[in-house]
Write an enzyme that holds these catalytic residues in place. Structure first.
Site, short mmCIF file in Angstrom:
data_model
loop_
_atom_site.label_atom_id
_atom_site.label_comp_id
_atom_site.label_asym_id
_atom_site.label_seq_id
_atom_site.Cartn_x
_atom_site.Cartn_y
_atom_site.Cartn_z
CE1 TYR A 49 -3.97 -1.50 -0.10
CE2 TYR A 49 -3.34 -3.17 1.39
CZ TYR A 49 -4.36 -2.80 0.79
OH TYR A 49 -5.42 -3.55 0.24
CD GLU A 126 -0.79 -4.65 -6.12
OE1 GLU A 126 -1.68 -5.33 -6.59
OE2 GLU A 126 -0.88 -3.43 -6.16
P1 IDP Z 1 -8.84 0.07 -4.79
O1 IDP Z 1 -8.73 -1.04 -3.78
O2 IDP Z 1 -10.38 0.09 -5.31
O3 IDP Z 1 -7.76 -0.21 -5.73
P2 IDP Z 1 -7.47 2.33 -3.97
O4 IDP Z 1 -7.87 3.95 -3.92
O5 IDP Z 1 -6.36 2.03 -4.10
O6 IDP Z 1 -9.01 1.57 -3.96
O7 IDP Z 1 -7.32 2.11 -2.00
C1 IDP Z 1 -6.85 1.03 -1.50
C2 IDP Z 1 -7.77 0.62 -0.59
O8 IDP Z 1 -7.38 1.58 0.73
C3 IDP Z 1 -8.96 0.62 -0.45
O9 IDP Z 1 -9.61 -0.57 -1.08
C4 IDP Z 1 -9.89 0.74 0.85
O10 IDP Z 1 -9.78 -0.46 1.56
C5 IDP Z 1 -8.67 1.93 1.44
N1 IDP Z 1 -9.41 3.08 1.24
C6 IDP Z 1 -9.30 3.98 0.05
N2 IDP Z 1 -9.72 5.05 0.39
C7 IDP Z 1 -10.25 5.10 1.61
C8 IDP Z 1 -11.22 6.07 2.40
O11 IDP Z 1 -11.21 6.95 2.02
N3 IDP Z 1 -11.45 5.66 3.78
C9 IDP Z 1 -10.86 4.33 4.07
N4 IDP Z 1 -10.50 3.48 3.49
C10 IDP Z 1 -9.91 3.73 2.31
#
Ligand code: IDP
Ligand code: MG
Length: 150
Positions: A49, A126
């Site tokens: 991450y 990944e």
């Molecule tokens: P994705 O999993 O659809 O690729 P990303 O934007 O890469 O989404 O975010 C990674 C992970 O971080 C998300 O799947 C979610 O678990 C967490 N996440 C992303 N945005 C938020 C938020 O605004 N609040 C809480 N957790 C978030």
């Protein structure tokens, strides 16, 4: 054939959705190439991450993802990266279409059940974080000739 990295998050594991999710991916015609069930180390969580290191939700994401076992997988198939992202659905389950994994099983963004690589480059990166080359199994599924047209 492409490969992608998929992780069933601790909420998916706790809720007993591992089998259901794997069944959907397998039934689509995707091939399991590697899998492991474990609690992520801090090192591998941070590598996974790293793009979100500065985000306000990083700490809660870390506590959540490292808070229980996850099910890690590598899947293979034609255009598998975009295909699995479509099966997973939007990041916010409220916006994920019904029929997608997040759209069928999730409600909150911070508890969205599953991760899948978002590009071929992320997939390569990944997969290498979590699996050694030796752990990736190459084989032919007996139904490949009826899943693919060519
Ligand atoms: P994705 O999993 O659809 O690729 P990303 O934007 O890469 O989404 O975010 C990674 C992970 O971080 C998300 O799947 C979610 O678990 C967490 N996440 C992303 N945005 C938020 C938020 O605004 N609040 C809480 N957790 C978030
Ligand atoms: Mg992402």
């Amino acid at each position: 054939m492409e490969r992608t990295f998929v992780m069933i998050k601790p909420d998916g594991v706790q809720r007993g959705l591992v089998g259901t999710i794997i069944a959907r991916l397998e039934a689509r015609g995707l091939k399991l190439v590697a899998a492991r069930f474990e609690v992520l180390t801090e090192k591998r969580f941070t590598e996974q991450y790293r793009e979100h290191l500065e985000k306000p939700f990083f700490l809660s994401l870390k506590q959540f993802i490292m808070g229980g076992p996850v099910f890690l997988m590598v899947l293979e198939g034609r255009d598998v990266v975009p295909l699995v992202r479509k099966m997973v659905g939007a990041t916010n389950p409220q916006e994920a279409a019904p029929g997608t994994i997040r759209g069928d099983f999730g409600i909150d963004t911070g508890r969205n059940v599953i991760h899948a690589s978002d590009s071929a480059e992320s997939a390569q990166r990944e997969i290498a974080i979590h699996f050694t080359a030796k752990e990736l199994c190459s084989y032919t599924r007996v139904d490949e000739s009826v899943i693919y047209e060519y």
